[in-house]
Design an enzyme around this catalytic site. Structure first.
Site, PDB file in Angstrom:
ATOM      1  N   ASP A  42       0.811  -1.215   0.000  1.00 15.55           N
ATOM      2  CA  ASP A  42       0.000   0.000   0.000  1.00 15.55           C
ATOM      3  C   ASP A  42       0.846   1.267   0.000  1.00 15.55           C
ATOM      4  O   ASP A  42       2.019   1.274   0.356  1.00 15.55           O
ATOM      5  CB  ASP A  42      -0.964   0.014   1.189  1.00 15.55           C
ATOM      6  CG  ASP A  42      -0.247  -0.106   2.537  1.00 15.55           C
ATOM      7  OD1 ASP A  42       0.731  -0.872   2.630  1.00 15.55           O
ATOM      8  OD2 ASP A  42      -0.661   0.564   3.505  1.00 15.55           O
TER       9      ASP A  42
ATOM     10  N   GLU B 110      -0.456  -1.762   5.399  1.00 19.55           N
ATOM     11  CA  GLU B 110       0.536  -1.602   6.468  1.00 19.55           C
ATOM     12  C   GLU B 110       0.454  -0.217   7.076  1.00 19.55           C
ATOM     13  O   GLU B 110       0.675  -0.040   8.267  1.00 19.55           O
ATOM     14  CB  GLU B 110       1.952  -1.852   5.914  1.00 19.55           C
ATOM     15  CG  GLU B 110       3.031  -1.939   6.978  1.00 19.55           C
ATOM     16  CD  GLU B 110       3.500  -0.614   7.529  1.00 19.55           C
ATOM     17  OE1 GLU B 110       3.797  -0.522   8.727  1.00 19.55           O
ATOM     18  OE2 GLU B 110       3.554   0.371   6.746  1.00 19.55           O
TER      19      GLU B 110
END
Length: 390
Positions: free
Chosen positions: A81, A138
């Protein structure tokens, strides 16, 4: 640096993958395009099994070695991400999505693990099973926990798990690792102060000043680190947002405060949580008001297991050379949700040096493509050394 020749030959391909991910950043669990590309490539590489939707949008690839006598299964994890940052790096492959950017190098992490997966699926020069883990969310979404909760470790019988992160400021191609804490727990504080609203100029004595109370709480919280935490331990308490009132001459009824807490020791984490609530409530009472303090645990301490940290250092030495590996790295106060995977299984998290440049989360951050081969070689060496085929 003894980079594997076959991995070095993948450098341009890994860079192309990374640049594509960089141009198309995605947030948290909404990594549909990235996860789709990852899954397609793992199938193209010939992985024995590719599963999507683990932890909502995570991807898992299974690669079995030429032998299986060891009975060993290890996991290798990369995050996918991006961040809600407007990019100013000036690179030709800059983000095409306004307000989003890969400012922490997760595009590079994904590319390195893909390169390793391609090599491992072609050679299979190991005795056991490798699980390549591509994780969403994350950056604040606890995607690591979501994947663990979704059965990541038990479904594939993972016995050890390893992670890696790029590190600006560490010399290019150098590795850092340490047993014990590598990164801090990352928690949030929410404090609501309630006083009594009133006129700030004509009648402050008839009010209970929530702004004053909030200010005193900010100061008082620092006494926790100064006088409650062992001076040989580490803790950070930062109030980063205070909101109350809408005009220049009215004392507001309430004030909202937000902050973060970082610790490197689970016992210190417990202590700080307890004291923040006590100090906030008692300080507010002393000034005639009240405070509701909510402590939100987000990411635990990223705690390397000693045996796996030592093994990771040995692998790094084979890739980078002894003089380029620091196996007693100083812990950092940043947070990382790989911590959830390390709570579930033994393993280690390492840093791979990027050389000079802007820190992670900076709008002009630039990932150094020169380290892609080092990262992929580390993954391959870790597998082949952990589960030798002969």
């Amino acid at each position: 640096m003894p980079i594997l020749n076959s991995i070095a030959a993948l450098s341009d391909e890994m860079a192309a993958w990374r640049h594509d991910f960089h141009e198309h950043p995605e947030l948290l669990y909404e990594v549909h395009r990235t996860a789709g590309i990852v899954a397609d490539k793992l199938r193209e590489f010939g992985c024995d099994e590719v599963v999507t939707g683990i932890g909502r949008t995570g991807v898992v690839g299974v690669i079995r070695g030429r032998k299986s006598a060891s009975g060993k299964t290890i996991g290798l994890r990369a995050d996918m991400d991006a961040l809600p940052i407007e990019e100013t790096s000036g690179v030709p492959y800059a983000s095409k999505t306004p307000g989003l950017m890969h400012a922490c190098g997760h595009d590079g992490h994904t590319a390195m693990l893909l390169g390793a997966a391609k090599y491992l699926a072609e050679t299979r020069n190991f005795d056991g099973t490798v699980i390549v883990i591509f994780q969403p969310a994350e950056e604040g979404g606890a995607g690591g926990k979501a994947m663990v909760d979704d059965g990541l470790m038990t479904r594939w019988g993972i016995q050890e798990v390893y992670g890696m992160h790029n590190m600006p400021g560490v010399p290019e191609g150098h590795f850092e690792v340490s047993p014990g804490a590598m990164l801090a727990s990352a928690d949030a504080i929410h404090i609501k102060v309630t006083g009594k609203g009133g006129h700030g100029g004509a009648g402050p004595h008839r009010a209970i000043d929530s702004i004053l109370i909030a200010s005193q709480i900010v100061n008082a919280l620092q006494s926790i680190v100064a006088r409650n935490v062992d001076p040989l331990k580490s803790a950070v308490i930062s109030i980063c947002s205070i909101h109350g009132g809408t005009t220049f001459n009215v004392i507001p009824e309430t004030v909202e405060m937000l902050g973060t807490v970082r610790t490197l020791d689970p016992e210190i984490r417990d202590l700080v949580e307890k004291r923040i609530v006590e100090v906030a409530e008692a300080t507010a009472r002393a000034y005639g008001g009240s405070a509701e303090a909510i402590y939100e645990r987000k990411y635990p301490v990223t705690m390397n297991h000693p045996a796996q940290a030592a093994f990771a250092a040995d692998v790094a030495r084979e890739v980078a050379g002894n003089e380029r590996v620091n196996d007693r790295a100083i812990p950092l106060m940043g947070g990382e949700d790989f911590a959830f995977m390390l709570e579930a299984r033994p393993g280690a998290f390492v840093f791979l040096g990027m050389g000079p440049g802007n820190e992670c989360h900076h709008p002009a951050y630039r990932f150094n493509d020169n380290i892609l081969s080092a990262g992929a070689s580390y993954w391959v060496k870790l597998v082949e050394k952990s589960m030798p085929a002969n």
